[in-house]
Design an enzyme around this catalytic site. Structure first.
Site, PDB file in Angstrom:
ATOM      1  CD  GLU A  91      -1.479  -4.141  11.544  1.00 15.49           C
ATOM      2  OE1 GLU A  91      -0.251  -4.293  11.612  1.00 15.49           O
ATOM      3  OE2 GLU A  91      -2.092  -4.152  10.468  1.00 15.49           O
ATOM      4  CE  LYS A 151      -3.496   2.429   2.656  1.00 12.40           C
ATOM      5  NZ  LYS A 151      -4.408   2.430   3.787  1.00 12.40           N
ATOM      6  CG  HIS A 199      -3.449 -34.924  17.933  1.00  7.88           C
ATOM      7  ND1 HIS A 199      -3.625 -36.127  18.576  1.00  7.88           N
ATOM      8  CD2 HIS A 199      -4.469 -34.812  17.045  1.00  7.88           C
ATOM      9  CE1 HIS A 199      -4.686 -36.735  18.058  1.00  7.88           C
ATOM     10  NE2 HIS A 199      -5.222 -35.956  17.135  1.00  7.88           N
ATOM     11  CD  GLU A 207       9.543  -5.877   7.050  1.00  7.47           C
ATOM     12  OE1 GLU A 207       9.237  -4.800   6.481  1.00  7.47           O
ATOM     13  OE2 GLU A 207       9.365  -6.071   8.269  1.00  7.47           O
ATOM     14  CE  LYS A 259       6.265  -0.722   9.979  1.00 12.25           C
ATOM     15  NZ  LYS A 259       5.232  -0.085   9.163  1.00 12.25           N
ATOM     16  N   GLY A 263      -4.810  -1.622   5.058  1.00 13.27           N
ATOM     17  CA  GLY A 263      -3.967  -2.761   4.656  1.00 13.27           C
ATOM     18  C   GLY A 263      -4.608  -4.099   4.976  1.00 13.27           C
ATOM     19  NE  ARG A 264      -6.164  -3.473  11.123  1.00 15.08           N
ATOM     20  CZ  ARG A 264      -5.468  -2.340  11.218  1.00 15.08           C
ATOM     21  NH1 ARG A 264      -4.330  -2.210  10.563  1.00 15.08           N
ATOM     22  NH2 ARG A 264      -5.903  -1.329  11.951  1.00 15.08           N
TER      23      ARG A 264
END
Ligand code: F6P
Length: 534
Positions: A345, A201, A376, A207, A502, A259-260
């Site tokens: 978030e 965005k 399990h 990254e 960041k 973004g999400r």
């Protein structure tokens, strides 16, 4: 903050704390009907939650006192509900049918949404048919999707959920800054038949930019410079930055797409290429059906509202600060990770919209694994640990055409039953005696084999995982998250909490380049940095 309604909810929860869930079905014969809903292909059952009828009523009163309906209208009207960034948040506009008339801060946006959808569709169809080829004229076989957070989790969830077992165009995803992620994704790929889509965005995420550089270098080593543009494209809300980075073509979305919440936009272009437009349209349609339900259903029959209230009841009323997601479908294995970003978030915050402390617990810690694998691993603690962790069972009646999923869903139902019913020490002891144990042995083992029970869960059932049911499921969680934000009175749409790390990482990079920690570093961080740079 409607203090009286909150106080009522807390008082009701205190009264309900010791009520046994199984008893509520006899105390309130309408419980099952009241707490089950069928919406957009999903059957939702909240009847195994801890609230009594009075508790549910207190929760609904809280929703009314917090003006959920008014705040919902502000969201859908494109008002600047993200107060700290002065932005509207209008992902429902992205999935509305053609001809809708959404406005963001009074500016009409639906025509632009439709234009981008048409562009995505045409491009994906050209690629899938082989009309749009790579620089050497060969058709594309793989899409390498680069992005992180909201620019990764949604498309990855969609692809895992809906991908054919042997797709004509395969998708690979790279998110992590660890070069191993890229190295693994590139195994077996041929640059001549690979399309790289960089999704960001902001187009500033460290990254993603590092991974995009690496992918660009990988392409450039094999392709003629003039052919690069066909292989390297961007999806972003900052098209000028993508162009400056060297993307040959850009698909855009606007800053009112969080973004999400961006998987309904061109962020999912890779999935459109991999699955075809019809599947993506079905995905949008499923979400749009859930939007209509959220807008139209009365609060007491409104699925996102009831899910949000059940969460608030557990977290704030009964002090249960965690929740487990257990999708009983291999294809939904990425759902817990997706929901971690969506919910944590959005609502992992401690101040209200006006900046004052919330003063209560907000978003629970969310974790999960697909069923039956989780059974399990951590289910032991869910059954016998001292903390109560509500569980959400997402159950798909038929996960694949060939084999009925009976083993899978019967496990889900059994887990929910066991959590609710439990087993007393007396029952455990009687079972031991019946199976031949001595009195002494039964006394010794019974406490270990007893289950407290009375542990709440929600079930969300669908017959099949289709584009429509997947879209509805995700939209359900989005609106649930929104309603919780309204009840806690927090801004669910910013994420300042990710910023400090960041900034500090950038400073540490400088220290690493200098080969020594800066003087103001704390002793622990300085020591770790020295060890890592040694
Ligand atoms: O760091 C968090 C975050 O800002 C998320 O909110 C977002 O989804 C992700 O990073 C990726 O951001 P972008 O799409 O701008 O690269």
């Amino acid at each position: 903050m409607p203090h009286a309604a909150w106080a009522e909810l807390e008082a009701a929860a205190r009264r309900d704390a010791d009520a046994r869930i199984p008893d509520q079905f006899t105390a309130d014969p309408d419980r099952l009907a009241r707490l089950t809903l069928d919406v957009a292909g999903l059957h939702i059952d909240l009847s195994k939650q801890s609230w009594t009828h009075a508790g549910l009523k207190a929760a609904l009163d809280l929703a009314r006192a917090c003006d959920v309906e008014g705040r919902r209208a502000a969201l859908f009207n494109g008002e600047a509900v993200n107060l700290t960034e002065g932005r509207a948040v209008l992902h429902p506009a992205l999935r509305a049918p053609d001809g809708a008339d959404f406005h963001v801060l009074e500016e009409p946006v639906s025509a632009e949404v439709e234009a981008v959808r048409a562009e995505m569709k045409a491009y994906a169809e050209a690629l899938r048919s082989g009309n749009e080829t790579g620089a050497s004229g060969r058709p594309f076989k793989t899409v390498l999707h680069i992005g992180i957070g909201g620019s990764d989790l949604g498309p990855r969830l969609i692809w895992d959920a809906l991908r054919p077992l042997d797709p004509a165009i395969d998708l690979r995803f790279v998110a992590n800054i660890d070069p191993r992620d890229m190295a693994e994704a590139l195994i077996g790929l041929d640059p001549e038949t690979t399309l790289v889509i960089v999704v960001s965005k902001s187009f500033t995420t460290q990254e993603t930019l590092l991974n995009a550089q690496a992918a660009k270098a990988w392409l450039a080593a094999a392709l003629p410079a003039e052919g690069m543009a066909k292989h390297f494209i961007g999806v972003t809300a900052a098209p000028e930055k993508a162009a400056a980075f060297g993307c040959g073509r850009t698909f855009a979305f606007r800053d009112w797409v969080g973004g999400r919440y961006s998987l309904w936009s061109a962020v999912s272009l890779s999935c459109v290429i991999g699955l075809g437009w019809d599947a993506f349209q079905g995905f949008l349609d499923g979400a749009a059906a859930l939007d209509r339900h959220f807008l139209e259903a009365p609060l007491e029959r409104n699925a996102p509202v009831l899910l949000a209230l059940a969460e608030i009841y557990n977290v704030d009323g009964l002090h249960r600060p965690a929740r487990t997601i257990a999708p009983y479908a291999h294809d939904l294995r990425r759902l817990p990770a997706f929901l971690q970003q969506l919910e944590m978030e959005s609502n992992g915050k401690q101040v209200r919209r006006d900046g004052a402390p919330v003063g209560r617990q907000t978003c629970p810690v969310i974790f999960g694994e697909p069923g039956a694998n989780g059974q399990h691993a951590f289910f032991q603690q869910l059954h016998q640990g001292p903390q109560v962790v509500p569980v959400e069972f997402i159950i798909v009646s038929r996960t694949c055409e060939e084999t009925p999923s009976t083993y899978l869903w019967s496990n889900a139902l059994a887990q929910a039953q066991a959590l609710m019913q439990g087993k007393t020490e007396t029952q455990a002891r009687a079972e031991l005696i019946a199976s031949g144990a001595s009195e002494d042995e039964a006394d010794r083992l019974a406490p270990h084999k007893a289950f407290p029970g009375n542990r709440p869960s929600t079930a969300i059932l669908m017959e099949r995982l289709t584009p429509q049911t997947l879209g509805a499921l995700i939209a359900l969680y989005e609106h649930k998250t929104f309603v919780e934000g309204v009840l806690w009175d927090i801004n669910s749409f910013d994420q300042w909490g990710v910023e400090l790390g960041k900034v500090l990482a950038k400073a540490l990079l400088k220290d690493a380049a200098a080969g020594a920690p800066s003087a103001d570093l704390d002793p622990s961080t300085a020591d770790l940095l020295r060890r890592l740079t040694a």
